[in-house]
Design a protein around this motif. Structure first.
Motif, mmCIF file in Angstrom:
data_model
loop_
_atom_site.group_PDB
_atom_site.id
_atom_site.type_symbol
_atom_site.label_atom_id
_atom_site.label_comp_id
_atom_site.label_asym_id
_atom_site.label_seq_id
_atom_site.Cartn_x
_atom_site.Cartn_y
_atom_site.Cartn_z
ATOM 1 N N ALA A 140 -70.906 13.863 -13.366
ATOM 2 C CA ALA A 140 -69.540 14.369 -13.197
ATOM 3 C C ALA A 140 -68.576 13.208 -12.956
ATOM 4 C CB ALA A 140 -69.491 15.354 -12.034
ATOM 5 N N SER A 141 -69.019 12.209 -12.208
ATOM 6 C CA SER A 141 -68.190 11.018 -11.975
ATOM 7 C C SER A 141 -67.952 10.274 -13.283
ATOM 8 C CB SER A 141 -68.865 10.086 -10.964
ATOM 9 O OG SER A 141 -69.070 10.750 -9.731
ATOM 10 N N ALA A 142 -68.961 10.251 -14.156
ATOM 11 C CA ALA A 142 -68.808 9.616 -15.466
ATOM 12 C C ALA A 142 -67.767 10.356 -16.305
ATOM 13 C CB ALA A 142 -70.150 9.574 -16.193
ATOM 14 N N SER A 146 -64.394 8.844 -18.022
ATOM 15 C CA SER A 146 -63.976 9.064 -19.415
ATOM 16 C C SER A 146 -62.499 9.426 -19.479
ATOM 17 C CB SER A 146 -64.819 10.176 -20.042
ATOM 18 O OG SER A 146 -64.360 10.493 -21.346
ATOM 19 N N LEU A 147 -62.047 10.259 -18.558
ATOM 20 C CA LEU A 147 -60.634 10.646 -18.530
ATOM 21 C C LEU A 147 -59.736 9.475 -18.131
ATOM 22 C CD1 LEU A 147 -60.931 14.153 -16.813
ATOM 23 C CD2 LEU A 147 -60.516 13.687 -19.226
ATOM 24 N N LEU A 148 -60.275 8.558 -17.322
ATOM 25 C CA LEU A 148 -59.497 7.386 -16.923
ATOM 26 C C LEU A 148 -59.095 6.551 -18.130
ATOM 27 C CD1 LEU A 148 -61.353 6.136 -13.704
ATOM 28 C CD2 LEU A 148 -58.962 6.824 -13.857
ATOM 29 N N PHE A 149 -59.970 6.520 -19.134
ATOM 30 C CA PHE A 149 -59.713 5.685 -20.310
ATOM 31 C C PHE A 149 -58.875 6.407 -21.371
ATOM 32 C CE2 PHE A 149 -63.471 3.563 -18.565
ATOM 33 C CZ PHE A 149 -63.038 2.257 -18.584
ATOM 34 N N GLY A 150 -58.981 7.747 -21.415
ATOM 35 C CA GLY A 150 -58.298 8.433 -22.511
ATOM 36 C C GLY A 150 -57.332 9.523 -22.126
ATOM 37 N N ALA A 151 -57.320 9.951 -20.858
ATOM 38 C CA ALA A 151 -56.407 11.028 -20.463
ATOM 39 C C ALA A 151 -55.914 10.787 -19.037
ATOM 40 C CB ALA A 151 -57.115 12.372 -20.569
ATOM 41 N N LEU A 152 -55.503 9.544 -18.786
ATOM 42 C CA LEU A 152 -55.109 9.146 -17.434
ATOM 43 C C LEU A 152 -53.898 9.929 -16.940
ATOM 44 C CD1 LEU A 152 -55.613 7.253 -15.052
ATOM 45 C CD2 LEU A 152 -54.180 5.545 -16.192
ATOM 46 N N LEU A 279 -69.857 15.742 -20.772
ATOM 47 C CA LEU A 279 -70.526 15.205 -19.587
ATOM 48 C C LEU A 279 -70.551 16.222 -18.450
ATOM 49 C CD1 LEU A 279 -69.130 11.551 -19.570
ATOM 50 C CD2 LEU A 279 -71.512 12.228 -19.930
ATOM 51 N N ILE A 280 -69.442 16.918 -18.236
ATOM 52 C CA ILE A 280 -69.400 17.886 -17.137
ATOM 53 C C ILE A 280 -70.302 19.072 -17.428
ATOM 54 C CG2 ILE A 280 -67.453 19.352 -17.839
ATOM 55 C CD1 ILE A 280 -68.028 17.966 -14.316
ATOM 56 N N TRP A 281 -70.424 19.465 -18.694
ATOM 57 C CA TRP A 281 -71.338 20.562 -19.046
ATOM 58 C C TRP A 281 -72.791 20.161 -18.785
ATOM 59 C CZ3 TRP A 281 -68.224 21.263 -24.152
ATOM 60 C CH2 TRP A 281 -67.090 22.044 -23.898
ATOM 61 N N ILE A 282 -73.113 18.894 -19.082
ATOM 62 C CA ILE A 282 -74.464 18.405 -18.785
ATOM 63 C C ILE A 282 -74.699 18.415 -17.271
ATOM 64 C CG2 ILE A 282 -75.984 16.379 -18.852
ATOM 65 C CD1 ILE A 282 -74.618 15.621 -21.528
ATOM 66 N N ALA A 283 -73.699 17.951 -16.512
ATOM 67 C CA ALA A 283 -73.806 17.939 -15.052
ATOM 68 C C ALA A 283 -73.992 19.353 -14.507
ATOM 69 C CB ALA A 283 -72.557 17.291 -14.451
ATOM 70 N N ILE A 284 -73.249 20.303 -15.075
ATOM 71 C CA ILE A 284 -73.352 21.698 -14.625
ATOM 72 C C ILE A 284 -74.744 22.252 -14.911
ATOM 73 C CG2 ILE A 284 -72.567 24.049 -15.160
ATOM 74 C CD1 ILE A 284 -69.751 22.762 -15.514
ATOM 75 N N ALA A 285 -75.288 21.937 -16.088
ATOM 76 C CA ALA A 285 -76.623 22.413 -16.443
ATOM 77 C C ALA A 285 -77.652 21.914 -15.425
ATOM 78 C CB ALA A 285 -76.988 21.946 -17.850
ATOM 79 N N ILE A 286 -77.540 20.656 -15.026
ATOM 80 C CA ILE A 286 -78.459 20.096 -14.030
ATOM 81 C C ILE A 286 -78.219 20.747 -12.670
ATOM 82 C CG2 ILE A 286 -79.092 17.973 -12.785
ATOM 83 C CD1 ILE A 286 -78.276 16.429 -15.353
ATOM 84 N N PHE A 287 -76.953 20.916 -12.322
ATOM 85 C CA PHE A 287 -76.566 21.506 -11.038
ATOM 86 C C PHE A 287 -77.101 22.931 -10.908
ATOM 87 C CE2 PHE A 287 -73.379 23.864 -8.504
ATOM 88 C CZ PHE A 287 -73.439 23.141 -7.320
#
Length: 301
Positions: A140-142, A146-152, A279-287
């Protein structure tokens, strides 16, 4: 409680949970109807019209003793001041984001919220994270990176929504008052500034939105029901469903908001945003797999 009773309780709580998150998920469609109302003014009206709905619910549920006890306790009332400020800021940020067509940022905020809740529980409540939860938080931090670089420019929306709602949940978890009594007191605490806001708009050259025409006024008044009903459904579900089930269903709302952004709002999905969502969907699946893994694990005797 036997297995049959637990299953019956889960079955009765499931429709309430789905109903709550469906209403929260489709909330942007309602906000689209009142888009001409400035965000500050609409939050003011939302609070004003939430109070009578809450008072009716309190009367029907006979929860006046809880309300009186919370108001009489200085510490509880103080924490409700804090939670009222947090939920007010959350509502304002969300409504402004939808009005400004930053739907993906709003969706991401509520995807991040469960991960933030886990971290807040670790920092403030002494809870421990499992290995899979740490992996989910890292991914989730990753997504934020990602947003820092493209959707700041819109990252602050996601972080503000996740932060205000996360800390709101933390405060309410530590405050001994039920969902509806708590919302009632929070709304009453916000009532005076809400009246000041709508009065200011009424005095401005643009004039107040409420009273312009019958349809818009009715839609503004509907904000009270839109606020109180899903919260009541959530309160019912929270009492009847295991945390793992509720934790899974809560992702329904931001998923609906995401697809509304793609379809109804037709917001352009930037590559960095797409990467963050993956990335957040992957994090949610693990969570979620961790939540259900804990639930299915045999209890120690």
């Amino acid at each position: 409680m036997g297995a049959a009773a637990e299953n019956a309780q889960e079955t009765s709580g499931l429709p309430a949970a789905i109903g709550a998150y469906l209403l929260w998920g489709f909330l942007p469609l309602y906000l689209l109807l009142v888009r001409e109302v400035p965000a500050f003014e609409f939050v003011g009206w939302r609070i004003i019209w939430t109070v009578p709905i809450c008072l009716v619910l309190i009367a029907l549920r006979r929860q006046w003793p809880q309300v009186k006890a919370a108001i009489a306790d200085r510490q509880t009332l103080g924490w409700l001041f804090v939670s009222a400020a947090l939920i007010g800021a959350n509502w304002l940020t969300y409504i402004w984001a939808i009005q400004a067509n930053y739907v993906y940022a709003a969706s991401m905020g509520y995807y991040l919220n469960p991960m933030l809740n886990v971290l807040l529980g670790t920092v403030f409540l002494g809870e421990k994270l499992s290995r899979r939860q740490w992996v989910a938080v890292a991914i989730a931090s990753a997504s934020i990176a990602s947003l820092l670089f493209g959707a700041l420019s819109t990252l602050w929306i996601s972080l503000s929504l996740a932060g205000t709602f996360g800390f709101y949940g933390l405060v309410r978890k530590q405050t001994p008052v039920g969902a509806v009594p708590g919302l009632t007191i929070e709304s009453i605490l916000l009532l005076l500034p809400s009246f000041a806001i709508v009065w200011w708009y009424a005095s401005s050259p643009a004039g107040a939105s409420f009273g312009k025409d019958a349809e818009l006024s009715a839609l503004i008044m509907l904000g009270g029901i839109v606020t109180a009903v899903p919260l009541l459904l959530f309160a019912i579900a929270a009492r009847k469903l295991p945390y793992s089930t509720l934790g899974f269903i809560q992702f329904l709302a931001p998923t609906i908001v995401f697809f509304l952004g793609l379809t109804v709002f037709e917001e352009k999905l930037e590559l960095a945003e797409l990467g963050a969502f993956i990335l957040i969907w992957i994090a949610i699946a693990i969570f979620v797999s961790d939540l259900f893994g804990k639930r299915s694990a045999p209890e120690e005797t």
